[in-house]
Enzyme design. Structure first.
Site, PDB file in Angstrom:
ATOM      1  N   ASN A   1      34.991  43.148  53.391  1.00 18.98           N
ATOM      2  CA  ASN A   1      34.037  43.332  52.394  1.00 18.98           C
ATOM      3  C   ASN A   1      33.055  41.956  52.132  1.00 18.98           C
ATOM      4  OD1 ASN A   1      33.321  43.885  50.436  1.00 18.98           O
ATOM      5  ND2 ASN A   1      35.206  44.472  49.356  1.00 18.98           N
TER       6      ASN A   1
ATOM      7  N   LYS B   1      31.043  41.479  49.893  1.00 14.56           N
ATOM      8  CA  LYS B   1      31.546  41.384  48.414  1.00 14.56           C
ATOM      9  C   LYS B   1      29.239  41.099  48.590  1.00 14.56           C
ATOM     10  CE  LYS B   1      36.248  40.970  47.240  1.00 14.56           C
ATOM     11  NZ  LYS B   1      37.426  40.975  46.391  1.00 14.56           N
TER      12      LYS B   1
ATOM     13  N   HIS C   1      36.305  49.699  44.733  1.00 10.30           N
ATOM     14  CA  HIS C   1      36.245  48.959  44.404  1.00 10.30           C
ATOM     15  C   HIS C   1      36.873  48.587  43.542  1.00 10.30           C
ATOM     16  CE1 HIS C   1      37.268  44.751  45.034  1.00 10.30           C
ATOM     17  NE2 HIS C   1      37.622  44.760  46.209  1.00 10.30           N
TER      18      HIS C   1
ATOM     19  N   GLU D   1      36.291  45.610  41.692  1.00 11.43           N
ATOM     20  CA  GLU D   1      35.784  44.538  40.607  1.00 11.43           C
ATOM     21  C   GLU D   1      34.394  46.174  40.002  1.00 11.43           C
ATOM     22  OE1 GLU D   1      34.545  42.373  44.270  1.00 11.43           O
ATOM     23  OE2 GLU D   1      36.769  41.327  43.924  1.00 11.43           O
TER      24      GLU D   1
ATOM     25  N   GLU E   1      44.567  47.824  47.193  1.00 14.21           N
ATOM     26  CA  GLU E   1      43.950  46.201  47.019  1.00 14.21           C
ATOM     27  C   GLU E   1      44.611  46.158  45.710  1.00 14.21           C
ATOM     28  OE1 GLU E   1      40.768  45.299  49.404  1.00 14.21           O
ATOM     29  OE2 GLU E   1      39.937  46.127  47.347  1.00 14.21           O
TER      30      GLU E   1
ATOM     31  N   GLY F   1      41.858  37.628  45.656  1.00  7.08           N
ATOM     32  CA  GLY F   1      40.980  37.125  45.518  1.00  7.08           C
ATOM     33  C   GLY F   1      41.807  35.302  44.939  1.00  7.08           C
TER      34      GLY F   1
ATOM     35  N   SER G   1      43.425  39.312  49.234  1.00  8.00           N
ATOM     36  CA  SER G   1      44.525  37.783  50.408  1.00  8.00           C
ATOM     37  C   SER G   1      45.283  37.910  51.431  1.00  8.00           C
ATOM     38  CB  SER G   1      44.828  37.106  48.803  1.00  8.00           C
ATOM     39  OG  SER G   1      44.586  37.655  47.333  1.00  8.00           O
TER      40      SER G   1
END
Ligand code: 13P
Length: 244
Positions: A9, A11, A95, A97, A166, A172, A208
């Site tokens: 991904n 991003k 996702h 985010e 996730e 991250g 991560s």
């Protein structure tokens, strides 16, 4: 046997020149005999570039989001049929985010998954708990709520999904879930998917993942591969994960 899969991904990263180098390195170095199948989910403007670089290779590509609508007055949105025009096999939905910062709801994520399936694109449905939810002991309830919302809408096609767990606190942050923590959640998700007739779909872990922790995660019985953020931007690191 369950399909293995490692998805990058990207991003909101990249540019024409950097992408060209990354895609060229992936196509040159990915080894079908040794590596898991891989795919890259790129920003919308680069779908054509991914298509041009990856057509005819075993590497798949996809998007990071999609509209739940088929067409019409939805300024700034991208329809599933448009992803098909650019050869996408996959698109991420839900996702964290997008859930956190762009208003994606459980119902909206389900509608996006349904739009993708109707167009013949495989949704990669992302689920995961925040740190506060984990500390409150609600991890299972949260991920099952997120998954059930999708299963309720696409029940007949559950076996065509990919699901990615996730944990939000691991994205991250350099703080990975331990293999045992991830496996525990994956087992819960697997049981729910089995009840929905989708026991064998790829269940990916993300958060991560790096070359040096991927092998331990992928050794877990219910972890079939990974959804890789930062480490997917370097061909060597991403391929080392696919090889782990
Ligand atoms: P990182 O691998 O950078 O933690 O990102 C994980 C992720 O969000 C992939 O979708």
């Amino acid at each position: 046997m369950r399909a293995k899969l490692v998805v990058g991904n990207w991003k909101m990263n990249g540019g024409l020149r950097a992408n060209a180098a990354l895609l060229a390195a992936l196509t040159a170095e990915w080894n079908p005999a040794a590596d898991r199948p891989i795919a890259v989910c790129v920003p919308f403007p680069y779908l054509g570039q991914a298509q041009a670089a990856l057509t005819g290779t075993p590497i798949a590509w996809g998007a990071q989001n999609v509209s739940e609508h088929a067409s019409g007055a939805h300024t700034g949105e991208v329809a599933a049929s448009m992803l098909v025009d650019f050869g996408c096999r996959y698109a991420l939905v839900g996702h964290s985010e997008r859930r956190q910062f762009y208003g994606d709801t459980d119902a909206g994520v389900a509608a996006k998954a349904a739009a993708l399936l109707a167009a013949g694109v495989t949704p990669i449905v992302c689920v995961g708990e925040t740190l506060a939810e984990r500390e409150a002991g609600t991890t299972e309830a949260v991920v099952l709520r997120q998954l059930d919302a999708v299963l309720a809408v696409v029940a007949a096609q559950a076996a065509q999904l990919v699901v990615a767990y996730e944990p939000v606190w691991a994205i991250g942050t350099g703080r990975t879930a331990s293999s045992e923590q991830a496996q525990a959640v994956h087992a819960t998700l697997r049981a729910r998917l089995a009840a929905a007739g989708a026991a064998d779909i790829p269940l990916l872990y993300g958060g991560s993942v790096k070359a040096d922790n991927a092998a331990a995660l992928f050794a877990m019985p219910d972890i079939d591969g990974g959804l890789i953020g930062g480490a997917s931007l370097k061909a060597g690191e991403f391929l080392a994960i696919a090889r782990a």
